[in-house]
Enzyme design. Structure first.
Site, short mmCIF file in Angstrom:
data_model
loop_
_atom_site.label_atom_id
_atom_site.label_comp_id
_atom_site.label_asym_id
_atom_site.label_seq_id
_atom_site.Cartn_x
_atom_site.Cartn_y
_atom_site.Cartn_z
N TYR A 158 0.84 -1.20 0.00
CA TYR A 158 0.00 0.00 0.00
C TYR A 158 0.88 1.25 0.00
CZ TYR A 158 -3.18 3.64 1.59
OH TYR A 158 -3.90 4.79 1.68
N LYS A 162 1.28 4.34 -2.95
CA LYS A 162 1.08 5.76 -2.70
C LYS A 162 2.37 6.54 -3.00
CE LYS A 162 -3.26 5.79 -1.58
NZ LYS A 162 -4.24 6.42 -2.47
#
Lengths: 253, 458
Positions: A158, A162
């Site tokens: 994750y 980002k």
């Protein structure tokens, strides 16, 4: 078209069920606004969100949009513009947090998360900006995360998506300068939403409404990157330089 | 031909959009129209509309070149024929020394003739002489297919009046012939009155305006309570020869307006106009005006275009620019006008300059702004918080009494307000659609306010 005080006539949310995304739309809504388009994977759920936005003089349209289906992105964006005219504000808010326990070891799960959060986001941003550039105006809000500022062991896939997305936006945003398109990257910290329910809140935890407030305020100014809450910019300017062995052991939730 | 992709704004310096901008002489316009894409084309003058009327994001924007010496004066019937790209500034420098004046001038001389017609501008003489379009004899209009038509009040009057105030959406105005006003001198005789409040102002203007060719009141919108609407009323006419004395009498039509200074590009982002500086300015402006003074001799520039002496004054408002809000309400709606002024005053909105004027009869143009009544125009810094909702509230007050907004100034209102304020919009749309069936003429204003009929715009 926007008006002279920066209010948007048409607002599009990619990730129409994103809590932060919806909060940003609500904060940007003005009497001047005529159309809100919620583009999401689960249309029925989007209809429920739409019901909370309904008011006189406002058209709320729910359209099917799958962040992972990159081949469809340009078509979806163009058909929204065909139906509703110029897009003034587009919020890119879709994405998943993923289960770190799984994505750290399961290739298929890791690839799927990376695909939606990074590839899908890049694809939808390019598709959106193709349209905004042809209009000669428009603003794009991209929800990044502090998780990408320095990727943690707690959720590496994750965090990496980002980091990648944020990096793309910095460079792509520079390229957009002079083309009439404004890109604003928002880096929220820990936000209390359904996505983070049950997780231990990190320091400086915030809410979707607070993130929205920071975002809409930034849209009135000229900044290209904002943090929510703003103090995180200071916090991370320190954390970025913490030695690796220390960083690894920090209790950041 | 200069060809450039760049960001354009109105004089308010906000809501920029990027377009393909070409500067070209009249004879190249027809060729340029071959390149019209899905975002259409629009002519732009000097960009003095405050809002988005002269912008066309993603499309083509044509800036017609033209110089004052191309104007052809017809002294026998008191008219002049001018290429549309010529500025009022250029033209006045040619006309005034020869004893002629333009029929209508706005508060700035940096507007083109094409823009003056497309916005159907008005001036301090509207109550007696109407708006600019009322003085146009004929104009040459290039249609979307590249053909040139000559229209006037007696030749294709529907297309002529759709073009007057038509925001450039019927075609490109290439040149125009209009009537001039003969003048004996380049000076003005001006009467000034300091007015304590709104009631006195309404009465003074109602009673005395018709004795003057020109009349306007500056209102201090920062004043409240018993001082609400305190103002300085200036009225005048062109000075006769015998009003001049000394050196001025030797060369009565001498005309050389100067720009005294330019705002340097080093203004802080929040601008220099804030509550304190605006209140101080308004106080000073009010105090410096005489309680009553008659027959003062002033120059044309000082009387009509005082702000032109400071070039780029819009920079003073900082990065968020300024919003000008101008509306008209019919005579008899003085209470609403008063309520609006109270609302602005109590909201603490800093308005640097607000002017009130009485409009006379309207002309036949469906989108021409002036209609009999009171018009108020105010400048507000774009940085004022919650300005959008406040202006939206004022919109409703204006419309409730049958008023409307000025498209050349507007940057904030909605299609509903324009449809309600301009009941003849469908009539205009029918003519627009007839001469531009494919929707070649487009603008940001037209998109925001849905001016053209559905299907005529992409």
């Amino acid at each position: 078209m926007n008006n002279a005080v920066g209010e948007a006539q048409t607002i599009v949310l990619l990730g129409g069920n994103s809590e932060i995304g919806v909060a940003v739309v609500k904060a940007a809504l003005q009497p001047f606004t005529r159309t809100v388009v919620l583009a999401c994977r689960h249309v029925a759920k989007g209809q429920q969100v739409a019901a909370t936005l309904q008011r006189e003089g406002l058209t709320v349209d729910v359209v099917e949009f799958d962040g992972a289906d990159t081949a469809s992105h340009q078509r979806v964006i163009d058909s929204i513009a065909e139906r509703h005219g110029d897009l003034d504000l587009v919020v890119v808010a879709f994405g998943a947090l993923g289960d770190a326990e799984v994505t750290r070891v399961d290739i298929a799960a890791a690839v799927e998360l990376a695909h939606v959060n990074f590839t899908g986001a890049v694809s939808s941003i390019v598709a959106t900006c193709n349209r905004l550039r042809s209009q000669g105006h428009g603003a794009l809000v991209v929800l990044s995360s502090v998780a990408g500022e320095r990727v943690r062991a707690a959720n590496p896939v994750y965090g990496a998506t980002k980091a990648g997305l944020d990096g793309f936006c910095q460079g792509y945003g520079d390229w957009l300068v002079g083309q009439g398109v404004r890109m604003l990257v928002v880096r929220p910290g820990f936000v209390r939403t359904a996505m983070t329910q049950g997780m231990k809140a990190a320091p400086f935890a915030t809410t979707p409404e607070k993130v929205a407030e920071v975002t809409v305020k930034a849209l009135r100014g000229t900044r290209r990157t904002v943090w929510a809450p703003p103090i995180l910019q200071v916090v991370f300017s320190v954390l970025r330089h913490v030695p690796g062995p220390v960083w690894r052991r920090l209790p950041l939730g | 031909m200069r060809n450039l992709r760049r960001a354009l704004t109105g004089w308010g310096r906000n809501n920029a959009t990027v377009a393909e901008v070409r500067e070209l002489p009249n004879h190249e316009v027809a060729a340029a129209l071959h390149d019209i894409g899905p975002r259409g084309a629009l002519a732009r003058g000097l960009g003095r509309c405050y809002g988005d009327a002269a912008q066309n994001g993603g499309g083509l924007v044509l800036r017609l070149l033209g110089a004052g010496h191309e104007a052809v004066l017809h002294p026998e019937d008191g008219t002049v024929t001018v290429p549309a790209g010529v500025s009022m500034d250029d033209l006045l420098r040619i006309l005034v020394p020869r004893g002629w004046f333009v029929p209508v001038t706005a508060g700035t001389r940096y507007v083109t003739i094409g823009g003056a017609i497309a916005s159907d501008i008005h001036g301090k003489n509207h109550h007696v002489e109407g708006s600019f379009g009322s003085h146009v004899v004929t104009l040459d209009l290039m249609l979307a297919d590249g053909s040139l038509v000559t229209v006037g009040p007696n030749v294709q009057p529907d297309l002529f009046w759709a073009t007057v105030g038509g925001q450039g959406l019927t075609g490109i105005i290439m040149s125009a012939t209009f009537r001039l006003l003969p003048i004996d001198t380049s000076m003005m005789t001006v009467d000034t009155n300091r007015i304590p409040n709104l009631e006195v102002l309404f009465a003074a203007m109602d009673e005395g305006d018709d004795r003057y060719r020109y009349s306007v009141a500056w209102i201090d919108l920062t004043a409240r309570g018993g001082n609400l609407g305190r103002s300085v009323l200036t009225r005048g006419d062109h000075a006769p020869l015998d009003a001049l004395e000394g050196r001025a009498a030797l060369d009565p039509t001498a005309y050389a307006p100067r720009v005294l200074a330019s705002v340097p590009p080093v203004i802080p982002p929040q601008g220099l106009l804030n509550k304190l500086s605006v209140a101080a300015f308004n106080e000073l402006w009010f105090r410096k005006a005489p309680v009553e003074r008659v027959d003062e001799v002033q120059s044309i520039a000082a009387f009509f275009h005082p702000l032109d002496m400071l070039a780029k004054w819009n920079l003073l408002y900082g990065t968020r620019g300024l919003v000008q809000y101008q509306f008209v309400v019919p005579f008899g709606a003085e209470e609403t006008l008063r309520a609006i002024i109270e609302r602005i005053s109590s909201a603490g909105v800093t308005s640097f300059l607000a002017v009130l004027k009485r409009f006379g009869a309207a002309n036949p143009a469906p989108l021409s702004f002036p209609t009999p009544g009171w018009t108020l125009a105010l400048d507000v810094p774009g940085a004022v918080s919650s300005l959008g909702p406040l202006l939206h509230e004022l919109d409703h007050m204006v419309l409730a009494v049958g008023g409307r907004h000025y498209l050349a100034k507007d940057g904030v209102t909605t299609p509903e307000m324009i449809r309600a304020g301009y009941p003849r919009l469908p009539e205009w749309q029918a003519v627009q659609r007839r001469v531009d069936p494919e929707g070649h003429w487009q603008s940001d204003l037209a998109r925001r306010l849905q001016l053209t009929a559905p299907g005529g715009n992409s």
